[in-house]
Motif scaffolding. Structure first.
Motif, PDB file in Angstrom:
ATOM      1  N   GLN A  92      31.589  81.962  71.764  1.00  0.00           N
ATOM      2  CA  GLN A  92      30.777  80.555  71.424  1.00  0.00           C
ATOM      3  C   GLN A  92      31.537  79.291  71.657  1.00  0.00           C
ATOM      4  O   GLN A  92      32.892  79.482  71.046  1.00  0.00           O
ATOM      5  CB  GLN A  92      30.802  80.262  70.272  1.00  0.00           C
ATOM      6  CG  GLN A  92      30.120  79.246  69.492  1.00  0.00           C
ATOM      7  CD  GLN A  92      30.046  78.999  68.196  1.00  0.00           C
ATOM      8  OE1 GLN A  92      28.930  79.868  67.775  1.00  0.00           O
ATOM      9  NE2 GLN A  92      29.970  78.500  66.768  1.00  0.00           N
ATOM     10  N   LEU A 143      27.372  76.289  72.389  1.00  0.00           N
ATOM     11  CA  LEU A 143      27.097  77.140  73.536  1.00  0.00           C
ATOM     12  C   LEU A 143      27.718  78.622  73.805  1.00  0.00           C
ATOM     13  O   LEU A 143      28.541  78.679  73.126  1.00  0.00           O
ATOM     14  CB  LEU A 143      26.690  76.489  74.878  1.00  0.00           C
ATOM     15  CG  LEU A 143      26.106  75.219  74.900  1.00  0.00           C
ATOM     16  CD1 LEU A 143      26.305  74.870  76.308  1.00  0.00           C
ATOM     17  CD2 LEU A 143      24.942  75.327  74.424  1.00  0.00           C
ATOM     18  N   ASN A 167      21.058  78.830  72.055  1.00  0.00           N
ATOM     19  CA  ASN A 167      21.901  76.921  71.990  1.00  0.00           C
ATOM     20  C   ASN A 167      21.451  76.666  70.967  1.00  0.00           C
ATOM     21  O   ASN A 167      20.627  76.577  70.639  1.00  0.00           O
ATOM     22  CB  ASN A 167      20.665  76.186  73.432  1.00  0.00           C
ATOM     23  CG  ASN A 167      20.594  75.214  73.596  1.00  0.00           C
ATOM     24  OD1 ASN A 167      21.169  74.430  72.903  1.00  0.00           O
ATOM     25  ND2 ASN A 167      20.190  73.944  74.442  1.00  0.00           N
ATOM     26  N   PRO A 168      22.409  75.871  70.505  1.00  0.00           N
ATOM     27  CA  PRO A 168      22.319  75.804  68.778  1.00  0.00           C
ATOM     28  C   PRO A 168      21.450  74.602  69.035  1.00  0.00           C
ATOM     29  O   PRO A 168      20.733  73.850  67.561  1.00  0.00           O
ATOM     30  CB  PRO A 168      22.749  75.275  68.188  1.00  0.00           C
ATOM     31  CG  PRO A 168      24.397  75.036  69.516  1.00  0.00           C
ATOM     32  CD  PRO A 168      23.932  76.566  70.485  1.00  0.00           C
ATOM     33  N   HIS A 169      21.414  73.824  69.984  1.00  0.00           N
ATOM     34  CA  HIS A 169      20.436  72.177  69.702  1.00  0.00           C
ATOM     35  C   HIS A 169      18.872  71.971  70.147  1.00  0.00           C
ATOM     36  O   HIS A 169      18.269  72.997  71.292  1.00  0.00           O
ATOM     37  CB  HIS A 169      21.059  71.193  71.295  1.00  0.00           C
ATOM     38  CG  HIS A 169      22.306  71.373  70.619  1.00  0.00           C
ATOM     39  ND1 HIS A 169      23.322  70.914  69.204  1.00  0.00           N
ATOM     40  CD2 HIS A 169      23.477  71.992  71.296  1.00  0.00           C
ATOM     41  CE1 HIS A 169      24.732  70.570  69.598  1.00  0.00           C
ATOM     42  NE2 HIS A 169      25.002  71.266  70.682  1.00  0.00           N
ATOM     43  N   GLY A 170      18.410  71.134  70.258  1.00  0.00           N
ATOM     44  CA  GLY A 170      16.807  71.002  70.464  1.00  0.00           C
ATOM     45  C   GLY A 170      16.173  71.688  69.855  1.00  0.00           C
ATOM     46  O   GLY A 170      16.598  72.801  68.409  1.00  0.00           O
ATOM     47  N   ASN A 171      15.266  72.553  70.495  1.00  0.00           N
ATOM     48  CA  ASN A 171      14.412  73.570  70.646  1.00  0.00           C
ATOM     49  C   ASN A 171      15.014  74.872  71.143  1.00  0.00           C
ATOM     50  O   ASN A 171      13.705  75.699  70.739  1.00  0.00           O
ATOM     51  CB  ASN A 171      12.783  73.707  71.476  1.00  0.00           C
ATOM     52  CG  ASN A 171      13.219  73.330  72.766  1.00  0.00           C
ATOM     53  OD1 ASN A 171      14.118  74.260  73.041  1.00  0.00           O
ATOM     54  ND2 ASN A 171      12.158  73.027  73.383  1.00  0.00           N
ATOM     55  N   GLY A 172      16.278  75.075  71.558  1.00  0.00           N
ATOM     56  CA  GLY A 172      17.154  76.236  71.839  1.00  0.00           C
ATOM     57  C   GLY A 172      16.812  76.592  72.873  1.00  0.00           C
ATOM     58  O   GLY A 172      17.137  78.190  73.475  1.00  0.00           O
ATOM     59  N   HIS A 179      28.638  72.941  80.157  1.00  0.00           N
ATOM     60  CA  HIS A 179      28.068  71.755  79.542  1.00  0.00           C
ATOM     61  C   HIS A 179      29.124  70.837  79.981  1.00  0.00           C
ATOM     62  O   HIS A 179      29.016  69.788  80.252  1.00  0.00           O
ATOM     63  CB  HIS A 179      27.992  72.240  78.300  1.00  0.00           C
ATOM     64  CG  HIS A 179      26.940  71.060  77.667  1.00  0.00           C
ATOM     65  ND1 HIS A 179      27.864  70.559  76.388  1.00  0.00           N
ATOM     66  CD2 HIS A 179      26.830  69.881  77.922  1.00  0.00           C
ATOM     67  CE1 HIS A 179      27.112  70.091  75.721  1.00  0.00           C
ATOM     68  NE2 HIS A 179      26.458  68.452  77.188  1.00  0.00           N
ATOM     69  N   HIS A 194      30.220  72.364  71.799  1.00  0.00           N
ATOM     70  CA  HIS A 194      29.002  71.928  71.488  1.00  0.00           C
ATOM     71  C   HIS A 194      28.491  73.495  70.907  1.00  0.00           C
ATOM     72  O   HIS A 194      26.634  73.804  70.822  1.00  0.00           O
ATOM     73  CB  HIS A 194      28.320  71.849  72.180  1.00  0.00           C
ATOM     74  CG  HIS A 194      28.680  70.232  72.151  1.00  0.00           C
ATOM     75  ND1 HIS A 194      29.826  69.904  73.526  1.00  0.00           N
ATOM     76  CD2 HIS A 194      28.608  69.039  71.876  1.00  0.00           C
ATOM     77  CE1 HIS A 194      29.829  68.371  74.141  1.00  0.00           C
ATOM     78  NE2 HIS A 194      28.793  67.987  72.688  1.00  0.00           N
TER      79      HIS A 194
END
Length: 365
Positions: A84, A90, A101-106, A68, A88
């Motif tokens: 981890q 991941l 992925n802890p962000h958005g919709n995963g 990333h 961020h």
């Protein structure tokens, strides 16, 4: 166009680059360096790698650079069987794939993955394979009798050298230097030793036999000899690719059979970090026949040799690298002596193996 290195003209096509075997096992760490529940990182053959143990205790190895924002994964933490990223969050599993992925919709991007490397534990060490994973057969790891836990106890030592791994290998394969560099280990009789180089397949032996020697007190104690005893002494090094050396060192009373003497064998394994830095794993090995104190003796001897290795060998080999600079060693046309035979043979074997592998991987070239 001709470049300069240490005042010597060199062909720019022969400048130092990392040429190393891929389809071979490299020692990555002593097993104790990778405890459960913690991340361990090391750059090996120019690849940053992070190691960890899964819930079953097996060692895993993946690339250490998050795809990333390229943060080092070893700065993060182990969550279950995944690493981890601290930056961020991941998470990457033991196969290198992003699993969280802890962000958005995963949703996990297809490119969210890092390399995964085969690893194997044996001889109290962790081994890693950077070539074709399908070829990573544990049976391809050489047999090292000195690290057989049923026969020998082995100490564990480690040093980082600012030098090319073949310079480190040369240092062990040509032990004529011990007379001048290690007063703790040698006398002038070393130069009188009979030298023999033997090749067995792709393994190279560099042997030195010294007669009627009187050892320094440190070695008399190590070999269990009475002070002033005249001895015949042997220093036999066995090299195997990529740079794995067993050193059989021993002495017996002058004129007596070798079998009546004492052995203090050791291993010296070198894994390149970069073209100018090397991981040096070493161990003194004590026969189990020494009894319940064998492991303690082996570690004490391993700790004892760290001083000479660190303060006598290392500064000279690192200074060699400074003088060589970015040049390829052989491109500088080094003056060769009879004592270089074993180290030179090992260099030629390794060069051939690398060339053959490169031709197989790139047949069009």
């Amino acid at each position: 166009m001709v470049g300069r290195a240490g005042g010597l003209a060199i062909d720019p096509q022969r400048e130092l680059v990392m040429r190393a075997l891929k389809n071979i096992w490299y020692m990555a760490a002593w097993d104790k360096e990778i405890p459960p529940g913690r991340l361990f990182h090391r750059t090996l053959v120019e690849r940053p790698v992070v190691f960890f143990r899964d819930h079953e205790g097996s060692v895993r190895a993946i690339g250490d650079r998050c795809p990333h924002r390229f943060a080092p994964l070893h700065m993060g933490e182990l969550v279950g069987d995944a690493v981890q990223c601290r930056y961020h969050g991941l998470r990457f599993g033991s196969d290198g794939q992003c699993v969280h992925n802890p962000h958005g919709n995963g949703a996990i991007p297809k490119a969210a993955k890092v390399p995964s490397y085969p690893v194997y534990e044996r001889y109290g060490a962790v081994w890693i394979w950077f070539g074709d994973p399908a070829l990573a057969d544990p049976a391809k790891l050489p047999v090292f009798p000195l690290l057989d836990p049923e026969k020998y106890a082995a100490g564990q030592g480690y040093l980082k050298a600012k030098a090319h791994y073949e310079l480190e290998s040369d240092n062990i394969m040509d032990l004529s230097h011990i007379e001048f560099l290690h007063p703790l280990f040698a006398t002038e009789a070393v130069r009188r030793g009979k030298i023999e180089t033997v090749q067995e397949g792709d393994a190279v032996w560099s042997k030195r036999f010294i007669t009627n020697d009187h050892l320094p007190s440190f070695l008399e104690e190590i070999f269990g000899l009475e002070p002033g005893t005249a001895v015949d002494r042997w220093l036999d090094c066995k090299w195997q690719a990529p740079a794995l050396i067993e050193l059989y060192s021993g002495a017996t009373q002058t004129g007596r059979p070798r079998e009546e003497g004492s052995d203090v064998p050791s291993i010296h394994f070198f894994t390149p970090e970069t073209a100018k830095t090397t991981h040096y794993f070493y161990a003194m090995c004590c026969p189990r026949s020494a009894g319940p104190m064998a492991q303690e003796i082996a570690q004490q001897q391993t700790d004892a040799v760290r001083g000479p290795f660190e303060t006598e060998d290392l500064p000279v080999v690192e200074a060699q690298q400074e003088m060589i600079g970015d040049a390829d060693f052989m491109s500088l046309n080094p003056v060769l002596l009879p004592t270089d035979a074993g180290a030179g043979r090992a260099r030629r074997v390794l060069a051939r193996m690398i060339a053959e592998e490169e031709k197989q991987l790139n047949p069009a070239k």
